[in-house]
Enzyme design. Structure first.
Site, PDB file in Angstrom:
ATOM      1  N   ARG A 166       0.894  -0.850  -0.196  1.00 11.32           N
ATOM      2  CA  ARG A 166       0.157   0.109   0.151  1.00 11.32           C
ATOM      3  C   ARG A 166       0.790   1.068  -0.272  1.00 11.32           C
ATOM      4  O   ARG A 166       0.816   1.701   0.208  1.00 11.32           O
ATOM      5  CB  ARG A 166      -1.246   0.043   1.154  1.00 11.32           C
ATOM      6  CG  ARG A 166      -2.282  -1.157   1.555  1.00 11.32           C
ATOM      7  CD  ARG A 166      -2.992  -0.878   0.310  1.00 11.32           C
ATOM      8  NE  ARG A 166      -3.386  -2.210   0.235  1.00 11.32           N
ATOM      9  CZ  ARG A 166      -3.575  -3.316   0.530  1.00 11.32           C
ATOM     10  NH1 ARG A 166      -2.551  -3.677  -0.646  1.00 11.32           N
ATOM     11  NH2 ARG A 166      -5.092  -4.672   0.698  1.00 11.32           N
ATOM     12  N   SER A 240     -10.922  -0.032   3.883  1.00 15.52           N
ATOM     13  CA  SER A 240      -9.382   0.680   4.738  1.00 15.52           C
ATOM     14  C   SER A 240      -9.471   0.761   5.418  1.00 15.52           C
ATOM     15  O   SER A 240      -7.970   1.265   5.048  1.00 15.52           O
ATOM     16  CB  SER A 240      -8.651  -1.002   4.389  1.00 15.52           C
ATOM     17  OG  SER A 240      -8.679  -3.011   4.233  1.00 15.52           O
ATOM     18  N   GLU A 335      -4.001   3.786   6.631  1.00 13.54           N
ATOM     19  CA  GLU A 335      -4.281   3.859   4.814  1.00 13.54           C
ATOM     20  C   GLU A 335      -4.539   4.515   4.121  1.00 13.54           C
ATOM     21  O   GLU A 335      -3.946   5.634   3.072  1.00 13.54           O
ATOM     22  CB  GLU A 335      -4.647   2.577   4.743  1.00 13.54           C
ATOM     23  CG  GLU A 335      -4.304   1.991   3.299  1.00 13.54           C
ATOM     24  CD  GLU A 335      -5.580   0.581   2.647  1.00 13.54           C
ATOM     25  OE1 GLU A 335      -4.595  -0.579   3.119  1.00 13.54           O
ATOM     26  OE2 GLU A 335      -6.013   0.670   1.302  1.00 13.54           O
TER      27      GLU A 335
HETATM   28  P1  FAD Z   1      -8.881   9.550  -4.101  1.00 12.20           P
HETATM   29  O1  FAD Z   1      -9.213   8.723  -3.162  1.00 12.20           O
HETATM   30  O2  FAD Z   1      -9.170  10.753  -5.055  1.00 12.20           O
HETATM   31  O3  FAD Z   1      -7.062   9.789  -4.563  1.00 12.20           O
HETATM   32  C1  FAD Z   1      -6.087   9.228  -3.347  1.00 12.20           C
HETATM   33  C2  FAD Z   1      -5.142  10.229  -3.275  1.00 12.20           C
HETATM   34  O4  FAD Z   1      -4.628   9.669  -4.037  1.00 12.20           O
HETATM   35  C3  FAD Z   1      -5.326  11.733  -2.547  1.00 12.20           C
HETATM   36  O5  FAD Z   1      -4.312  11.969  -1.797  1.00 12.20           O
HETATM   37  C4  FAD Z   1      -4.956  12.178  -4.174  1.00 12.20           C
HETATM   38  O6  FAD Z   1      -4.983  13.556  -3.948  1.00 12.20           O
HETATM   39  C5  FAD Z   1      -3.809  11.175  -5.000  1.00 12.20           C
HETATM   40  N1  FAD Z   1      -4.301  11.148  -5.755  1.00 12.20           N
HETATM   41  C6  FAD Z   1      -5.705  10.383  -7.095  1.00 12.20           C
HETATM   42  N2  FAD Z   1      -5.777  10.863  -8.333  1.00 12.20           N
HETATM   43  C7  FAD Z   1      -4.120  11.457  -8.035  1.00 12.20           C
HETATM   44  C8  FAD Z   1      -3.364  11.323  -9.785  1.00 12.20           C
HETATM   45  N3  FAD Z   1      -4.273  10.968 -10.662  1.00 12.20           N
HETATM   46  N4  FAD Z   1      -2.734  11.984  -9.605  1.00 12.20           N
HETATM   47  C9  FAD Z   1      -2.008  12.310  -8.348  1.00 12.20           C
HETATM   48  N5  FAD Z   1      -2.292  12.031  -6.702  1.00 12.20           N
HETATM   49  C10 FAD Z   1      -3.745  11.543  -7.395  1.00 12.20           C
HETATM   50  N6  FAD Z   1      -7.794  -0.189  -1.846  1.00 12.20           N
HETATM   51  C11 FAD Z   1      -7.369  -1.409  -2.292  1.00 12.20           C
HETATM   52  O7  FAD Z   1      -6.140  -0.935  -2.383  1.00 12.20           O
HETATM   53  N7  FAD Z   1      -7.810  -2.505  -2.247  1.00 12.20           N
HETATM   54  C12 FAD Z   1      -9.095  -2.809  -1.854  1.00 12.20           C
HETATM   55  O8  FAD Z   1      -9.335  -3.846  -2.138  1.00 12.20           O
HETATM   56  C13 FAD Z   1      -9.812  -1.391  -2.367  1.00 12.20           C
HETATM   57  N8  FAD Z   1     -10.689  -1.632  -1.223  1.00 12.20           N
HETATM   58  C14 FAD Z   1     -11.867  -0.627  -1.229  1.00 12.20           C
HETATM   59  C15 FAD Z   1     -12.819  -0.738  -1.406  1.00 12.20           C
HETATM   60  C16 FAD Z   1     -13.849  -0.007  -1.123  1.00 12.20           C
HETATM   61  C17 FAD Z   1     -15.319  -0.591  -0.385  1.00 12.20           C
HETATM   62  C18 FAD Z   1     -13.511   1.297  -0.748  1.00 12.20           C
HETATM   63  C19 FAD Z   1     -14.817   2.895  -0.771  1.00 12.20           C
HETATM   64  C20 FAD Z   1     -11.936   1.994  -1.544  1.00 12.20           C
HETATM   65  C21 FAD Z   1     -11.459   0.590  -1.343  1.00 12.20           C
HETATM   66  N9  FAD Z   1      -9.459   0.971  -1.567  1.00 12.20           N
HETATM   67  C22 FAD Z   1      -9.265  -0.594  -1.996  1.00 12.20           C
HETATM   68  C23 FAD Z   1      -9.147   2.108  -1.281  1.00 12.20           C
HETATM   69  C24 FAD Z   1      -9.571   2.932  -2.851  1.00 12.20           C
HETATM   70  O9  FAD Z   1     -10.102   2.724  -3.636  1.00 12.20           O
HETATM   71  C25 FAD Z   1      -8.218   3.159  -3.114  1.00 12.20           C
HETATM   72  O10 FAD Z   1      -6.891   3.173  -3.026  1.00 12.20           O
HETATM   73  C26 FAD Z   1      -8.295   3.467  -4.534  1.00 12.20           C
HETATM   74  O11 FAD Z   1      -6.657   3.381  -5.554  1.00 12.20           O
HETATM   75  C27 FAD Z   1      -8.254   5.189  -4.488  1.00 12.20           C
HETATM   76  O12 FAD Z   1      -8.780   5.709  -6.137  1.00 12.20           O
HETATM   77  P2  FAD Z   1      -9.273   7.634  -6.025  1.00 12.20           P
HETATM   78  O13 FAD Z   1      -9.275   7.792  -7.182  1.00 12.20           O
HETATM   79  O14 FAD Z   1     -10.780   7.200  -4.964  1.00 12.20           O
HETATM   80  O15 FAD Z   1      -8.242   8.349  -5.155  1.00 12.20           O
HETATM   81  P1  NAP Z   2      -9.703 -11.062   4.129  1.00 11.66           P
HETATM   82  O1  NAP Z   2      -9.726 -12.258   3.498  1.00 11.66           O
HETATM   83  O2  NAP Z   2     -10.377 -11.594   5.796  1.00 11.66           O
HETATM   84  O3  NAP Z   2      -8.578 -11.380   4.317  1.00 11.66           O
HETATM   85  C1  NAP Z   2      -7.311 -10.623   5.703  1.00 11.66           C
HETATM   86  C2  NAP Z   2      -6.592 -10.256   5.402  1.00 11.66           C
HETATM   87  O4  NAP Z   2      -5.098 -11.290   5.818  1.00 11.66           O
HETATM   88  C3  NAP Z   2      -5.912  -9.579   3.998  1.00 11.66           C
HETATM   89  O5  NAP Z   2      -6.564  -8.115   4.147  1.00 11.66           O
HETATM   90  C4  NAP Z   2      -4.389  -9.999   3.849  1.00 11.66           C
HETATM   91  O6  NAP Z   2      -4.211  -8.894   3.637  1.00 11.66           O
HETATM   92  C5  NAP Z   2      -4.548 -10.651   4.431  1.00 11.66           C
HETATM   93  N1  NAP Z   2      -4.699 -12.156   4.337  1.00 11.66           N
HETATM   94  C6  NAP Z   2      -5.780 -13.236   3.395  1.00 11.66           C
HETATM   95  N2  NAP Z   2      -5.251 -14.105   2.325  1.00 11.66           N
HETATM   96  C7  NAP Z   2      -3.712 -14.208   2.607  1.00 11.66           C
HETATM   97  C8  NAP Z   2      -2.827 -15.055   2.248  1.00 11.66           C
HETATM   98  N3  NAP Z   2      -3.622 -16.123   1.720  1.00 11.66           N
HETATM   99  N4  NAP Z   2      -1.878 -14.460   1.973  1.00 11.66           N
HETATM  100  C9  NAP Z   2      -0.923 -13.054   2.508  1.00 11.66           C
HETATM  101  N5  NAP Z   2      -2.031 -12.467   2.873  1.00 11.66           N
HETATM  102  C10 NAP Z   2      -3.572 -13.194   3.335  1.00 11.66           C
HETATM  103  O7  NAP Z   2      -9.838 -10.119   3.775  1.00 11.66           O
HETATM  104  P2  NAP Z   2     -11.165  -9.255   2.920  1.00 11.66           P
HETATM  105  O8  NAP Z   2     -11.187  -7.833   4.397  1.00 11.66           O
HETATM  106  O9  NAP Z   2     -12.067  -9.992   3.439  1.00 11.66           O
HETATM  107  O10 NAP Z   2     -10.484  -8.687   1.964  1.00 11.66           O
HETATM  108  C11 NAP Z   2      -9.251  -9.435   0.684  1.00 11.66           C
HETATM  109  C12 NAP Z   2      -8.849  -8.410  -0.169  1.00 11.66           C
HETATM  110  O11 NAP Z   2      -9.651  -7.208  -0.731  1.00 11.66           O
HETATM  111  C13 NAP Z   2      -7.428  -7.814   1.008  1.00 11.66           C
HETATM  112  O12 NAP Z   2      -6.544  -8.318  -0.292  1.00 11.66           O
HETATM  113  C14 NAP Z   2      -7.959  -6.882   1.117  1.00 11.66           C
HETATM  114  O13 NAP Z   2      -6.707  -6.564   1.218  1.00 11.66           O
HETATM  115  C15 NAP Z   2      -8.367  -6.368  -0.328  1.00 11.66           C
HETATM  116  N6  NAP Z   2      -9.133  -4.850   0.758  1.00 11.66           N
HETATM  117  C16 NAP Z   2      -8.758  -4.484   0.400  1.00 11.66           C
HETATM  118  C17 NAP Z   2      -9.894  -2.781   0.699  1.00 11.66           C
HETATM  119  C18 NAP Z   2      -8.855  -2.160   0.994  1.00 11.66           C
HETATM  120  O14 NAP Z   2      -9.636  -0.487   1.195  1.00 11.66           O
HETATM  121  N7  NAP Z   2      -7.577  -1.552   1.099  1.00 11.66           N
HETATM  122  C19 NAP Z   2     -10.692  -2.717   1.352  1.00 11.66           C
HETATM  123  C20 NAP Z   2     -11.471  -4.064   0.793  1.00 11.66           C
HETATM  124  C21 NAP Z   2     -11.096  -5.610   0.614  1.00 11.66           C
HETATM  125  P3  NAP Z   2      -4.077  -8.019   2.382  1.00 11.66           P
HETATM  126  O15 NAP Z   2      -4.768  -7.026   2.497  1.00 11.66           O
HETATM  127  O16 NAP Z   2      -2.523  -7.753   2.480  1.00 11.66           O
HETATM  128  O17 NAP Z   2      -4.499  -8.713   1.293  1.00 11.66           O
END
Ligand code: FAD
Ligand code: NAP
Length: 339
Positions: A166, A240, A335
């Site tokens: 991340r 998250s 995050e």
């Molecule tokens: P924004 O929220 O608009 O911006 C995020 C940051 O990046 C800000 O600081 C902004 O200034 C900057 N930024 C945005 N675009 C640019 C650009 N083009 N150039 C420079 N800076 C920029 N994230 C995960 O990694 N994995 C997931 O599974 C995941 N699941 C999610 C589920 C839900 C329900 C929600 C609400 C969020 C989730 N996220 C997840 C987080 C989010 O979706 C990601 O981080 C996504 O990439 C954010 O994109 P955005 O365009 O909305 O960014």
């Molecule tokens: P999950 O499957 O309940 O697992 C919980 C956590 O354990 C995950 O966050 C994942 O870490 C880790 N994990 C599970 N299986 C793994 C494996 N085989 N090896 C290494 N790490 C493992 O997770 P969940 O919350 O439902 O989310 C599923 C996936 O979607 C995850 O990858 C999660 O990161 C992603 N997600 C991200 C966001 C966001 O906003 N960043 C929101 C929703 C879901 P990792 O996070 O490192 O994968």
């Protein structure tokens, strides 16, 4: 000057937390020329600026006193191919999930596990978005970004993005120095299926999939996500809120003596512990505090039940951090980007 700049613009509909703050100035850019114009105006007036994609990884704790620039650069295409790969370029303002579906429709394999992540393509490299065992870094070929100071375009290779869990160079040392204009992914002609992570295989079995495909994996991921995660359209959230902490093996083994069921994913001398488990174990899951709370199905997600302020959500996150530290000697890191 052709750019439309609005004043005292509400950002409530522009962030998935649904926090009601305003930006002194706001503009939506649809071309690089408009972006350059917006940056010129901000610099001339000494306004701070903020780039906005889908607003799905942001918590606003106060009004933004400056120019918010919504990036709406559109376009996606396969720009070249070699024996094994397609090189697929997306402009920053393309919706990530629509881009994933476009790749699946065209049999460009590699990002199907990243289905249904909200936000824009331009933000994908910012925090190296990841889910279900795949991260942006696994498929990213290059990032095209504009240097704010000089107005020059730069190309960052995968290595130069310095991706981590991340994390990327854009979120750290180059924060606010570059704006991502486009990304190019290197996707596979022959898919490498990733089904071992989380409950993907279980969901594929439930769906009775006999002929595995990238479309089937995408559908499985979509089903799992829809069953667990709150849709920001119904309940404000930014996914998250915290990163999963990576702790030493020593601390993990110490914690295991007290909590035999503590999950952990080992990599050499470190162990990644799901932050959601820690938060749930400490009793926060489903807790409602004022207008915000911890989601009842996924403790890693903080939610806005309607009229929460960004500060309320932030304070809740602070209380969780302190409590987790007290219980487990682990310091959670946010995050979500705080403004
Ligand atoms: P924004 O929220 O608009 O911006 C995020 C940051 O990046 C800000 O600081 C902004 O200034 C900057 N930024 C945005 N675009 C640019 C650009 N083009 N150039 C420079 N800076 C920029 N994230 C995960 O990694 N994995 C997931 O599974 C995941 N699941 C999610 C589920 C839900 C329900 C929600 C609400 C969020 C989730 N996220 C997840 C987080 C989010 O979706 C990601 O981080 C996504 O990439 C954010 O994109 P955005 O365009 O909305 O960014
Ligand atoms: P999950 O499957 O309940 O697992 C919980 C956590 O354990 C995950 O966050 C994942 O870490 C880790 N994990 C599970 N299986 C793994 C494996 N085989 N090896 C290494 N790490 C493992 O997770 P969940 O919350 O439902 O989310 C599923 C996936 O979607 C995850 O990858 C999660 O990161 C992603 N997600 C991200 C966001 C966001 O906003 N960043 C929101 C929703 C879901 P990792 O996070 O490192 O994968």
């Amino acid at each position: 000057m052709s750019l439309k700049i609005e004043q005292n613009f509400s950002l409530k509909a522009k962030n998935t937390f649904g926090i009601d703050v305003s930006s002194t100035y706001f503009t939506k850019i649809t071309s690089i020329e408009e972006l350059q114009e917006a940056l010129f105006i901000a610099k001339s007036n000494q306004w701070p600026f903020l780039f906005l994609g889908g607003g799905s990884n942001i918590l606003f704790t106060k009004d933004f006193e400056g120019l918010t620039i919504e990036l709406s650069l559109k376009g996606k295409e396969c720009i070249k191919e070699d024996e094994h790969h397609y090189y697929v370029r997306a402009m920053a303002g393309e919706n990530w999930h629509e881009f994933v579906l476009y790749c699946i429709d065209n049999q460009y394999a590699g990002i199907e596990n990243l289905s249904l992540i909200p936000g824009s393509c331009g933000a994908a490299p910012m925090q190296n978005i990841g889910a279900y065992g795949v991260e942006t870094k696994d498929v990213l070929y290059q990032v095209e970004a504009l240097e704010i100071e000089t107005g020059k375009m730069h190309i960052f290779s995968n290595e130069e993005c310095r991706f981590g869990y991340r994390e990327s160079v854009f979120k750290r040392t180059l924060k606010n120095k570059f704006v991502v204009i486009a990304i190019t992914l290197k996707l596979n002609k022959i898919p490498v299926f990733r089904t071992e992570y989380g409950s993907i295989q279980e969901e594929l079995d439930r769906m009775s999939v006999s002929d595995l495909s990238i479309k089937a994996i995408s559908n499985a991921v979509i089903n799992i996500r829809q069953s667990k995660l709150p849709d920001p359209k119904d309940l404000g959230n930014a996914g998250s809120f915290f990163k999963n902490p990576v702790i030493s093996l020593d601390l993990y083994e110490t914690l295991q003596k007290q909590y035999q069921d503590i999950p952990g994913y080992k990599t050499s001398n470190y162990v990644k512990v799901p932050a959601g488990w820690l938060i749930e174990k400490a009793g926060w899951k489903g807790k409602k505090i004022g207008a915000c709370g911890v989601h009842e199905k996924q403790a890693l997600v903080l939610v806005n039940y309607g009229n929460a302020t960004g500060n309320e959500v932030y304070n809740l996150s602070e209380n969780i951090i302190q409590d987790i530290k007290k219980h487990f000697s682990i310091e959670l890191e946010r995050e979500v980007n705080i403004y």
